[in-house]
Scaffold this motif. Structure first.
Motif, PDB file in Angstrom:
ATOM      1  N   ARG A   2       0.840  -1.196   0.000  1.00 36.64           N
ATOM      2  CA  ARG A   2       0.000   0.000   0.000  1.00 36.64           C
ATOM      3  C   ARG A   2       0.873   1.244   0.000  1.00 36.64           C
ATOM      4  O   ARG A   2       1.995   1.233   0.467  1.00 36.64           O
ATOM      5  CB  ARG A   2      -0.890   0.011   1.240  1.00 36.64           C
ATOM      6  N   GLY A   3       0.298   2.314  -0.520  1.00 37.15           N
ATOM      7  CA  GLY A   3       0.995   3.599  -0.482  1.00 37.15           C
ATOM      8  C   GLY A   3       1.823   3.844  -1.723  1.00 37.15           C
ATOM      9  O   GLY A   3       1.905   3.024  -2.628  1.00 37.15           O
ATOM     10  N   ARG A   4       2.458   4.976  -1.712  1.00 37.52           N
ATOM     11  CA  ARG A   4       3.265   5.384  -2.854  1.00 37.52           C
ATOM     12  C   ARG A   4       4.627   4.690  -2.804  1.00 37.52           C
ATOM     13  O   ARG A   4       5.240   4.588  -1.746  1.00 37.52           O
ATOM     14  CB  ARG A   4       3.436   6.893  -2.816  1.00 37.52           C
ATOM     15  N   LYS A   5       5.105   4.247  -3.963  1.00 38.67           N
ATOM     16  CA  LYS A   5       6.383   3.562  -4.035  1.00 38.67           C
ATOM     17  C   LYS A   5       7.525   4.542  -3.770  1.00 38.67           C
ATOM     18  O   LYS A   5       7.533   5.656  -4.291  1.00 38.67           O
ATOM     19  CB  LYS A   5       6.541   2.946  -5.421  1.00 38.67           C
ATOM     20  N   GLN A   6       8.470   4.122  -2.966  1.00 40.57           N
ATOM     21  CA  GLN A   6       9.623   4.955  -2.663  1.00 40.57           C
ATOM     22  C   GLN A   6      10.598   4.900  -3.836  1.00 40.57           C
ATOM     23  O   GLN A   6      10.798   3.860  -4.444  1.00 40.57           O
ATOM     24  CB  GLN A   6      10.331   4.464  -1.393  1.00 40.57           C
ATOM     25  N   GLY A   7      11.210   6.016  -4.144  1.00 37.32           N
ATOM     26  CA  GLY A   7      12.158   6.087  -5.252  1.00 37.32           C
ATOM     27  C   GLY A   7      13.523   5.562  -4.851  1.00 37.32           C
ATOM     28  O   GLY A   7      13.842   5.402  -3.672  1.00 37.32           O
ATOM     29  N   ASN A   8      14.337   5.306  -5.839  1.00 37.10           N
ATOM     30  CA  ASN A   8      15.694   4.799  -5.612  1.00 37.10           C
ATOM     31  C   ASN A   8      16.738   5.870  -5.907  1.00 37.10           C
ATOM     32  O   ASN A   8      17.891   5.556  -6.099  1.00 37.10           O
ATOM     33  CB  ASN A   8      15.979   3.621  -6.544  1.00 37.10           C
ATOM     34  N   ARG A   9      16.338   7.106  -5.959  1.00 36.00           N
ATOM     35  CA  ARG A   9      17.234   8.167  -6.372  1.00 36.00           C
ATOM     36  C   ARG A   9      18.313   8.406  -5.319  1.00 36.00           C
ATOM     37  O   ARG A   9      18.054   8.413  -4.132  1.00 36.00           O
ATOM     38  CB  ARG A   9      16.429   9.455  -6.580  1.00 36.00           C
ATOM     39  N   PHE A  10      19.533   8.606  -5.800  1.00 41.07           N
ATOM     40  CA  PHE A  10      20.634   8.927  -4.900  1.00 41.07           C
ATOM     41  C   PHE A  10      20.510  10.383  -4.468  1.00 41.07           C
ATOM     42  O   PHE A  10      20.204  11.248  -5.275  1.00 41.07           O
ATOM     43  CB  PHE A  10      21.988   8.721  -5.587  1.00 41.07           C
ATOM     44  N   GLN A  11      20.754  10.636  -3.204  1.00 32.47           N
ATOM     45  CA  GLN A  11      20.701  12.002  -2.701  1.00 32.47           C
ATOM     46  C   GLN A  11      21.922  12.758  -3.206  1.00 32.47           C
ATOM     47  O   GLN A  11      23.040  12.279  -3.118  1.00 32.47           O
ATOM     48  CB  GLN A  11      20.694  11.992  -1.166  1.00 32.47           C
TER      49      GLN A  11
END
Length: 136
Positions: free
Chosen positions: A99-108
């Motif tokens: 459930r919920g929005r998928k978290q991204g894999n972007r590097f900070q």
């Protein structure tokens, strides 16, 4: 030693050290890729020497020919395959949708961190403060 030419963008004018006998260039490309870099090619062009002396044997025409001289047999279509005495069944992986929005894999990156000395700014907050200033 060789000096790279100055480019229109202002870069270049770097000095590189070459050791042709040791297959070394201070740019590091010759050691990394095992192929002569542009600095080696420039020196060979200026001296009139051949560049193939500095290329590894694995990239030679003779090695290429011996690699591909064997016969290759194409894979036939499924109509020509033999029957096997067992059944192959494939089931889809059991993946439960979260459930919920998928978290991204972007590097900070550097721009993702803000200075703690500056408070966060929002366009909505700026609009409210501007409206309050107009009323005053």
């Amino acid at each position: 030693m060789i000096k790279s030419p100055i480019r229109v963008s202002g870069t270049g004018n770097n000095v590189y050290t070459l050791r042709l006998n040791n297959k070394f260039c201070s740019c590091g490309k010759w050691q990394t890729y095992t192929l002569p870099c542009s600095h080696v090619l420039a020196i060979c062009r200026e001296n009139g020497s051949r560049t193939d002396a500095y290329v590894p044997e694995i990239y030679s025409r003779q090695t290429y020919k011996t690699t591909y001289q064997a016969n290759f047999h194409p894979v036939l279509s499924e109509n020509f395959w033999r029957d096997v005495p067992f059944n192959l069944t494939f089931y889809p992986p059991n993946v439960k949708k979260e459930r919920g929005r998928k978290q991204g894999n972007r590097f900070q990156g550097e721009m993702d961190y803000r200075n703690p000395d500056f408070p966060p700014r929002c366009a909505l907050l700026l609009q409210i403060t501007c409206d309050e200033m107009v009323k005053m």
